[in-house]
Design a protein around this motif. Sequence first.
Motif, PDB file in Angstrom:
ATOM      1  N   TYR A  30      42.439  41.676  92.471  1.00  0.00           N
ATOM      2  CA  TYR A  30      42.473  41.863  91.017  1.00  0.00           C
ATOM      3  C   TYR A  30      43.801  41.393  90.426  1.00  0.00           C
ATOM      4  O   TYR A  30      44.455  42.129  89.678  1.00  0.00           O
ATOM      5  CB  TYR A  30      42.226  43.334  90.663  1.00  0.00           C
ATOM      6  N   PRO A  31      44.231  40.173  90.742  1.00  0.00           N
ATOM      7  CA  PRO A  31      45.511  39.707  90.167  1.00  0.00           C
ATOM      8  C   PRO A  31      45.436  39.510  88.651  1.00  0.00           C
ATOM      9  O   PRO A  31      46.423  39.707  87.942  1.00  0.00           O
ATOM     10  CB  PRO A  31      45.761  38.376  90.885  1.00  0.00           C
ATOM     11  N   PHE A  32      44.259  39.117  88.159  1.00  0.00           N
ATOM     12  CA  PHE A  32      44.110  38.927  86.714  1.00  0.00           C
ATOM     13  C   PHE A  32      44.225  40.267  85.982  1.00  0.00           C
ATOM     14  O   PHE A  32      44.765  40.333  84.873  1.00  0.00           O
ATOM     15  CB  PHE A  32      42.774  38.265  86.407  1.00  0.00           C
ATOM     16  N   PHE A  33      43.742  41.341  86.611  1.00  0.00           N
ATOM     17  CA  PHE A  33      43.895  42.674  86.019  1.00  0.00           C
ATOM     18  C   PHE A  33      45.370  43.047  85.924  1.00  0.00           C
ATOM     19  O   PHE A  33      45.813  43.601  84.902  1.00  0.00           O
ATOM     20  CB  PHE A  33      43.145  43.707  86.852  1.00  0.00           C
ATOM     21  N   LEU A  34      46.148  42.755  86.970  1.00  0.00           N
ATOM     22  CA  LEU A  34      47.579  43.078  86.949  1.00  0.00           C
ATOM     23  C   LEU A  34      48.289  42.306  85.847  1.00  0.00           C
ATOM     24  O   LEU A  34      49.164  42.854  85.152  1.00  0.00           O
ATOM     25  CB  LEU A  34      48.202  42.765  88.313  1.00  0.00           C
ATOM     26  N   ALA A  35      47.912  41.026  85.664  1.00  0.00           N
ATOM     27  CA  ALA A  35      48.543  40.226  84.612  1.00  0.00           C
ATOM     28  C   ALA A  35      48.238  40.789  83.229  1.00  0.00           C
ATOM     29  O   ALA A  35      49.132  40.882  82.366  1.00  0.00           O
ATOM     30  CB  ALA A  35      48.057  38.777  84.710  1.00  0.00           C
ATOM     31  N   MET A  43      49.193  29.697  84.585  1.00  0.00           N
ATOM     32  CA  MET A  43      48.064  30.197  85.380  1.00  0.00           C
ATOM     33  C   MET A  43      47.148  29.059  85.834  1.00  0.00           C
ATOM     34  O   MET A  43      46.667  29.045  86.970  1.00  0.00           O
ATOM     35  CB  MET A  43      47.264  31.205  84.559  1.00  0.00           C
ATOM     36  N   ALA A  44      46.906  28.092  84.931  1.00  0.00           N
ATOM     37  CA  ALA A  44      46.031  26.976  85.278  1.00  0.00           C
ATOM     38  C   ALA A  44      46.612  26.157  86.423  1.00  0.00           C
ATOM     39  O   ALA A  44      45.914  25.821  87.389  1.00  0.00           O
ATOM     40  CB  ALA A  44      45.800  26.106  84.050  1.00  0.00           C
ATOM     41  N   LEU A  59      54.247  30.626  71.990  1.00  0.00           N
ATOM     42  CA  LEU A  59      54.882  29.940  73.120  1.00  0.00           C
ATOM     43  C   LEU A  59      54.666  30.696  74.425  1.00  0.00           C
ATOM     44  O   LEU A  59      54.389  30.091  75.473  1.00  0.00           O
ATOM     45  CB  LEU A  59      56.378  29.767  72.845  1.00  0.00           C
ATOM     46  N   GLU A  60      54.798  32.036  74.386  1.00  0.00           N
ATOM     47  CA  GLU A  60      54.607  32.820  75.607  1.00  0.00           C
ATOM     48  C   GLU A  60      53.154  32.779  76.076  1.00  0.00           C
ATOM     49  O   GLU A  60      52.884  32.723  77.286  1.00  0.00           O
ATOM     50  CB  GLU A  60      55.065  34.257  75.367  1.00  0.00           C
ATOM     51  N   ALA A  61      52.205  32.793  75.140  1.00  0.00           N
ATOM     52  CA  ALA A  61      50.796  32.708  75.524  1.00  0.00           C
ATOM     53  C   ALA A  61      50.474  31.340  76.113  1.00  0.00           C
ATOM     54  O   ALA A  61      49.760  31.234  77.130  1.00  0.00           O
ATOM     55  CB  ALA A  61      49.913  32.989  74.314  1.00  0.00           C
ATOM     56  N   LEU A  62      50.993  30.269  75.498  1.00  0.00           N
ATOM     57  CA  LEU A  62      50.756  28.926  76.031  1.00  0.00           C
ATOM     58  C   LEU A  62      51.410  28.747  77.401  1.00  0.00           C
ATOM     59  O   LEU A  62      50.835  28.111  78.290  1.00  0.00           O
ATOM     60  CB  LEU A  62      51.292  27.881  75.051  1.00  0.00           C
ATOM     61  N   ALA A  63      52.602  29.307  77.558  1.00  0.00           N
ATOM     62  CA  ALA A  63      53.274  29.223  78.864  1.00  0.00           C
ATOM     63  C   ALA A  63      52.467  29.941  79.934  1.00  0.00           C
ATOM     64  O   ALA A  63      52.320  29.441  81.062  1.00  0.00           O
ATOM     65  CB  ALA A  63      54.674  29.806  78.766  1.00  0.00           C
ATOM     66  N   ALA A  64      51.932  31.116  79.588  1.00  0.00           N
ATOM     67  CA  ALA A  64      51.117  31.864  80.556  1.00  0.00           C
ATOM     68  C   ALA A  64      49.840  31.117  80.897  1.00  0.00           C
ATOM     69  O   ALA A  64      49.445  31.029  82.069  1.00  0.00           O
ATOM     70  CB  ALA A  64      50.791  33.247  80.001  1.00  0.00           C
ATOM     71  N   ALA A  65      49.186  30.549  79.890  1.00  0.00           N
ATOM     72  CA  ALA A  65      47.935  29.836  80.135  1.00  0.00           C
ATOM     73  C   ALA A  65      48.161  28.591  80.999  1.00  0.00           C
ATOM     74  O   ALA A  65      47.438  28.360  81.978  1.00  0.00           O
ATOM     75  CB  ALA A  65      47.299  29.442  78.809  1.00  0.00           C
ATOM     76  N   ALA A  66      49.177  27.795  80.658  1.00  0.00           N
ATOM     77  CA  ALA A  66      49.452  26.586  81.437  1.00  0.00           C
ATOM     78  C   ALA A  66      49.919  26.936  82.844  1.00  0.00           C
ATOM     79  O   ALA A  66      49.523  26.286  83.824  1.00  0.00           O
ATOM     80  CB  ALA A  66      50.512  25.744  80.720  1.00  0.00           C
ATOM     81  N   LEU A 119      39.893  30.645  84.754  1.00  0.00           N
ATOM     82  CA  LEU A 119      40.910  30.132  85.682  1.00  0.00           C
ATOM     83  C   LEU A 119      41.055  31.038  86.899  1.00  0.00           C
ATOM     84  O   LEU A 119      41.311  30.558  88.013  1.00  0.00           O
ATOM     85  CB  LEU A 119      42.260  30.010  84.970  1.00  0.00           C
ATOM     86  N   TRP A 120      40.922  32.336  86.709  1.00  0.00           N
ATOM     87  CA  TRP A 120      41.073  33.294  87.800  1.00  0.00           C
ATOM     88  C   TRP A 120      39.750  33.526  88.537  1.00  0.00           C
ATOM     89  O   TRP A 120      39.665  34.404  89.394  1.00  0.00           O
ATOM     90  CB  TRP A 120      41.605  34.619  87.281  1.00  0.00           C
ATOM     91  N   GLY A 121      38.729  32.740  88.197  1.00  0.00           N
ATOM     92  CA  GLY A 121      37.456  32.857  88.897  1.00  0.00           C
ATOM     93  C   GLY A 121      36.622  34.044  88.482  1.00  0.00           C
ATOM     94  O   GLY A 121      35.781  34.508  89.259  1.00  0.00           O
ATOM     95  N   VAL A 122      36.848  34.553  87.269  1.00  0.00           N
ATOM     96  CA  VAL A 122      36.080  35.693  86.766  1.00  0.00           C
ATOM     97  C   VAL A 122      35.247  35.209  85.576  1.00  0.00           C
ATOM     98  O   VAL A 122      35.816  34.887  84.519  1.00  0.00           O
ATOM     99  CB  VAL A 122      37.002  36.848  86.328  1.00  0.00           C
TER     100      VAL A 122
END
Length: 437
Positions: free
Chosen positions: A126-131, A182-183, A173-180, A313-316
Amino acid sequence: MAPPSPITCRPSAARHPLLLRARARSPRLDGAALGLRRALPPTREPLVATRGIVAPAAAEPWPSARVWVWPSRSRREAAAGQQVAGRTGVGRGAGMEVALASAAVVAMGTGNRVLYKLALVPLRNYPFFLAQLATFGYVVIYFSILYLRYQAGIVTDEMLSLPQKPFLAVGILEALAAAAGMAAGAVLSGPSIPILSQTYLVWQLLLSAIFLKRRYRINEITGCFLVAVGVIITVASGSGTGASLKSTGIVWPLLMIVSFFFQAADTVLKETIFINASKKLKCGSVDLFVVNSHGSAYQALFMCLLLPFLSKLWGVPFHLLPTYIKDGAACFLNMGSISGCEGAPLLPLLFVLVNMGFNISLLHLLKISSAVVSSLASTFSVPLSIYAFTLPLPYIGVASTLPPGFVAGAAVLTAGLLLYSLPQALHSGNCFHSKND
């Protein structure tokens, strides 16, 4: 309980030299005591201040000198001695504050990297849950702290009335950084990410030079370059990172580099917020939790908009996201029929607390220094965390071994930090003197 004392905007005695005053009866001060190039003709023998005592806020809003002695040497020498002592104290005090804040960032950054790995032991499925727990949980925590600081009078209405557009940009910026990130992180190998992250320093140097009009000397640029090289040597030696980067193609490494561009732009934007706030606010500084709270709130908002993309991206699958969150929460609490969650909730909670402390300490260092200094301090935690994984940590299993080039990489990194910071301290001291002469 007595009501809290009113907030004043008096400057700290550690950052401002004492204002030298004569007695109220003296109509004029000696020019040397005022720092002028030549002395004004005194009307009577002035007195030289030797110690500063802060007067009550209601009477005098600035630090004032109240202890007087009769001068035993020339007035110019006495005043010059007082000025040099004040400047030296201010320079040393500011340098010590930056050094302590940098040490806190290094310690928190190392603990953050280690505890993230430990937190993923019970939450490995559940890494996506932790994020998402970190993203949305911080909004609640930061605003709770902000409310308490507002009630205590630390945060003022003037701070809360700052324009929201910069905080909105921080969230984007923080959301785009997280999305890029994670991808690209879902495709790239683990050792390649710390290597690509060294472009973060390059972006910060460029953005600081463009938007903050900073000019870096050759030793500072060389020091940053050595820091990046030291991390690359430490991480890449014996890991086959070059082959793994070639196997993933050019798109995913470029996307990871773009994510670090967004992070660097976010840091420079926060530094700009502090600079602009110091001009608008009477107290000269905006509270850290005003920036953290509003930035985290806007980041969470845009993360909600990106949830369908991020969950994929996290397979969910997005339609299974509620079930995934429910199972992740059960594993986080170590309740229910889900097995393999040993170590929860202690390890994830420790990671969340240390990660929050790391973000706060990093923002504090950014506030009192610069984006590049905060980045260098954060980078120094990379080899320390690599070394930490060689220790017998709980839940990890077999400890890893140090890369063959660890000592060489750490030595190059340390040399880069010294090359950047030591001349910087000397230069800062010279700038301070020239400002006040």
